[in-house]
Design a protein around this motif. Structure first.
Motif, mmCIF file in Angstrom:
data_model
loop_
_atom_site.group_PDB
_atom_site.id
_atom_site.type_symbol
_atom_site.label_atom_id
_atom_site.label_comp_id
_atom_site.label_asym_id
_atom_site.label_seq_id
_atom_site.Cartn_x
_atom_site.Cartn_y
_atom_site.Cartn_z
ATOM 1 N N HIS A 1 0.855 -1.226 -0.074
ATOM 2 C CA HIS A 1 -0.123 0.030 -0.091
ATOM 3 C C HIS A 1 0.867 1.416 0.033
ATOM 4 N N LEU A 2 0.466 2.290 -0.995
ATOM 5 C CA LEU A 2 1.426 3.482 -0.904
ATOM 6 C C LEU A 2 0.474 4.496 -0.668
ATOM 7 N N SER A 3 1.056 5.636 0.163
ATOM 8 C CA SER A 3 0.570 6.790 0.310
ATOM 9 C C SER A 3 1.618 7.726 0.562
ATOM 10 N N GLY A 4 1.334 9.111 0.833
ATOM 11 C CA GLY A 4 2.383 10.213 1.111
ATOM 12 C C GLY A 4 1.939 10.990 2.278
ATOM 13 N N VAL A 5 2.861 11.479 2.878
ATOM 14 C CA VAL A 5 2.651 12.491 4.103
ATOM 15 C C VAL A 5 3.498 13.822 3.860
ATOM 16 N N GLU A 6 3.011 14.861 3.886
ATOM 17 C CA GLU A 6 3.821 16.226 4.094
ATOM 18 C C GLU A 6 4.035 16.869 5.394
ATOM 19 N N ASP A 7 2.902 16.471 6.054
ATOM 20 C CA ASP A 7 2.900 17.214 7.598
ATOM 21 C C ASP A 7 4.075 17.063 8.319
ATOM 22 N N ASP A 8 4.595 17.729 9.001
ATOM 23 C CA ASP A 8 5.769 17.833 9.712
ATOM 24 C C ASP A 8 5.821 17.513 11.157
ATOM 25 N N ARG A 9 4.709 16.969 11.643
ATOM 26 C CA ARG A 9 4.535 16.635 12.945
ATOM 27 C C ARG A 9 5.351 15.129 13.007
ATOM 28 N N PRO A 10 5.694 14.949 14.274
ATOM 29 C CA PRO A 10 6.518 13.569 14.560
ATOM 30 C C PRO A 10 5.713 12.290 14.213
ATOM 31 N N ALA A 11 6.412 11.213 13.757
ATOM 32 C CA ALA A 11 5.733 10.213 13.195
ATOM 33 C C ALA A 11 4.518 9.656 14.371
ATOM 34 N N ALA A 12 5.019 9.722 15.432
ATOM 35 C CA ALA A 12 3.998 9.029 16.355
ATOM 36 C C ALA A 12 2.626 9.938 16.507
ATOM 37 N N ASN A 13 2.674 10.994 16.024
ATOM 38 C CA ASN A 13 1.455 11.775 15.908
ATOM 39 C C ASN A 13 0.590 11.885 14.873
ATOM 40 N N LEU A 14 1.063 11.156 13.688
ATOM 41 C CA LEU A 14 0.534 11.239 12.403
ATOM 42 C C LEU A 14 -0.702 10.110 12.484
ATOM 43 N N THR A 15 -1.803 10.623 11.790
ATOM 44 C CA THR A 15 -3.096 9.655 11.331
ATOM 45 C C THR A 15 -3.411 9.364 10.137
ATOM 46 N N ASP A 16 -4.420 8.754 9.745
ATOM 47 C CA ASP A 16 -4.623 8.577 8.526
ATOM 48 C C ASP A 16 -5.169 9.961 7.774
ATOM 49 N N GLU A 17 -5.512 10.866 8.680
ATOM 50 C CA GLU A 17 -5.897 12.153 7.955
ATOM 51 C C GLU A 17 -4.743 12.887 7.213
ATOM 52 N N GLU A 18 -3.615 12.477 7.492
ATOM 53 C CA GLU A 18 -2.488 13.203 7.118
ATOM 54 C C GLU A 18 -1.821 12.340 5.550
ATOM 55 N N ARG A 19 -2.743 11.437 5.227
ATOM 56 C CA ARG A 19 -1.996 10.433 4.165
ATOM 57 C C ARG A 19 -2.662 11.291 2.730
ATOM 58 N N ILE A 20 -1.905 11.545 1.875
ATOM 59 C CA ILE A 20 -2.146 12.109 0.728
ATOM 60 C C ILE A 20 -1.629 11.038 -0.466
ATOM 61 N N MET A 21 -1.484 11.544 -1.744
ATOM 62 C CA MET A 21 -0.731 10.765 -2.635
ATOM 63 C C MET A 21 0.724 11.349 -2.635
ATOM 64 N N LEU A 22 1.740 10.466 -3.273
ATOM 65 C CA LEU A 22 3.028 10.787 -3.364
ATOM 66 C C LEU A 22 3.537 12.156 -3.962
ATOM 67 N N THR A 23 4.440 12.631 -3.432
ATOM 68 C CA THR A 23 4.897 13.866 -3.752
ATOM 69 C C THR A 23 6.424 13.877 -3.488
ATOM 70 N N PRO A 24 7.249 14.885 -4.317
ATOM 71 C CA PRO A 24 8.769 14.778 -4.095
ATOM 72 C C PRO A 24 9.223 14.926 -2.811
ATOM 73 N N THR A 25 8.192 15.674 -1.738
ATOM 74 C CA THR A 25 8.636 16.075 -0.396
ATOM 75 C C THR A 25 8.000 14.972 0.833
ATOM 76 N N ASP A 26 7.652 14.030 0.010
ATOM 77 C CA ASP A 26 6.899 12.968 0.893
ATOM 78 C C ASP A 26 7.904 12.444 2.190
ATOM 79 N N ARG A 27 7.332 12.721 3.383
ATOM 80 C CA ARG A 27 8.193 12.433 4.609
ATOM 81 C C ARG A 27 8.178 10.796 4.761
ATOM 82 N N LEU A 28 7.257 10.133 4.259
ATOM 83 C CA LEU A 28 7.276 8.501 4.260
ATOM 84 C C LEU A 28 8.312 8.076 3.325
#
Length: 278
Positions: free
Chosen positions: A203-230
């Motif tokens: 499964h693939l998604s992307g995240v640009e939100d800069d909060r710590p990994a432990a604070n990420l939720t499904d809400e931050e999951r978008i499509m892939l971008t060049p600045t994807d933190r994942l």
């Protein structure tokens, strides 16, 4: 070598406001023919208000293969074993009726889960063993997806691989780039121990939100971008290097997807594929 288009799949979560026919149309416009359906769409049903026959007719019309249904939830909660088995059989019947190849199993995720780590593992193994005859009966593959959230009762892909092996049943593993990131996996151990043939889907998604990994939720999951933190592209490149040759399915979750038009969805899919193939 670029990943072939026939190895890409689209999860219906990307199109919460489209009908199944509209969803199939968008996927076809992208030059793809593989989809994942879900049981958590606005209708609350896997096929909305369509019969199995109607879904099969649409799949044939647009040349779609239904790869999975997402998902049998809380599958490893021993206290709900009877309900889990009943839910599994109902979903497997539906999967068989729409010629769906696999059903995804997701673990219990709750901050109120008081079970010990040992008990969680034991009940996961027991659930895999108890469910195996049903998957065999209906001719559907079980895909076990560890979830990397801190409250998840099954976070590790390596542990999942081990439990599948111990269950001695033909389950496959789902590797999710979001959950792989959240689990903060020992990458060297993963590269050394993960058998590529045990992976049934990525499964693939992307995240640009800069909060710590432990604070990420499904809400931050978008499509892939060049600045994807994942670093989903790097994760894919690594899986390819290790010999993975299976399917990749785009599975964004953010509520912003509800505002996307069909053209937006098509653009985002094509941009994400181009990023991976670049």
């Amino acid at each position: 070598m670029a990943i072939a288009l026939d190895r890409f799949c689209i999860n219906r979560k990307i199109a919460p406001n489209l009908t199944i026919e509209q969803f199939f149309q968008v996927v076809k416009k992208c030059g793809l023919n593989k989809v994942e359906l879900r049981n958590d769409m606005p209708s609350g049903k896997i096929t909305d208000d369509l019969s199995a026959e109607q879904v099969n007719a649409l799949a044939q019309k647009y040349g779609m293969e239904i790869i999975t249904i997402n998902a049998l939830g809380r599958f490893n909660l021993g206290a709900e074993r009877a309900q889990v088995l009943a839910n599994a059989e109902a979903m497997l019947k539906e999967a068989q009726a729409i010629h769906c190849q696999a059903l995804v199993l997701c673990p219990h995720c709750s901050a109120d889960d008081s079970r010990s780590d040992e008990q969680k593992q034991q009940e996961t193994l027991q659930a895999l063993s108890a469910l195996a005859p049903l998957f065999q009966q209906y001719g559907v593959t079980g895909l076990v997806e560890p979830l990397g959230f801190g409250i998840s009762s099954l976070r590790s892909s390596l542990l999942t691989q081990s439990l599948i092996h111990d269950a001695a049943a033909p389950y496959k593993l789902v590797v999710d780039t979001f959950h792989h990131h959240l689990d903060e996996v020992d990458q060297a151990a993963f590269d050394r121990q993960m058998a590529m043939e045990s992976i049934g889907l990525v499964h693939l998604s992307g995240v640009e939100d800069d909060r710590p990994a432990a604070n990420l939720t499904d809400e931050e999951r978008i499509m892939l971008t060049p600045t994807d933190r994942l670093k989903s592209k790097q994760q894919v490149d690594n899986l390819e290097r290790l010999g993975y040759r299976g399917l990749y399915s785009f599975e964004p979750f953010s509520s912003v997807l509800a505002s996307w038009s069909e053209a937006d969805i098509e653009r985002e899919i094509k941009q994400s594929i181009a990023l991976l193939q670049g």
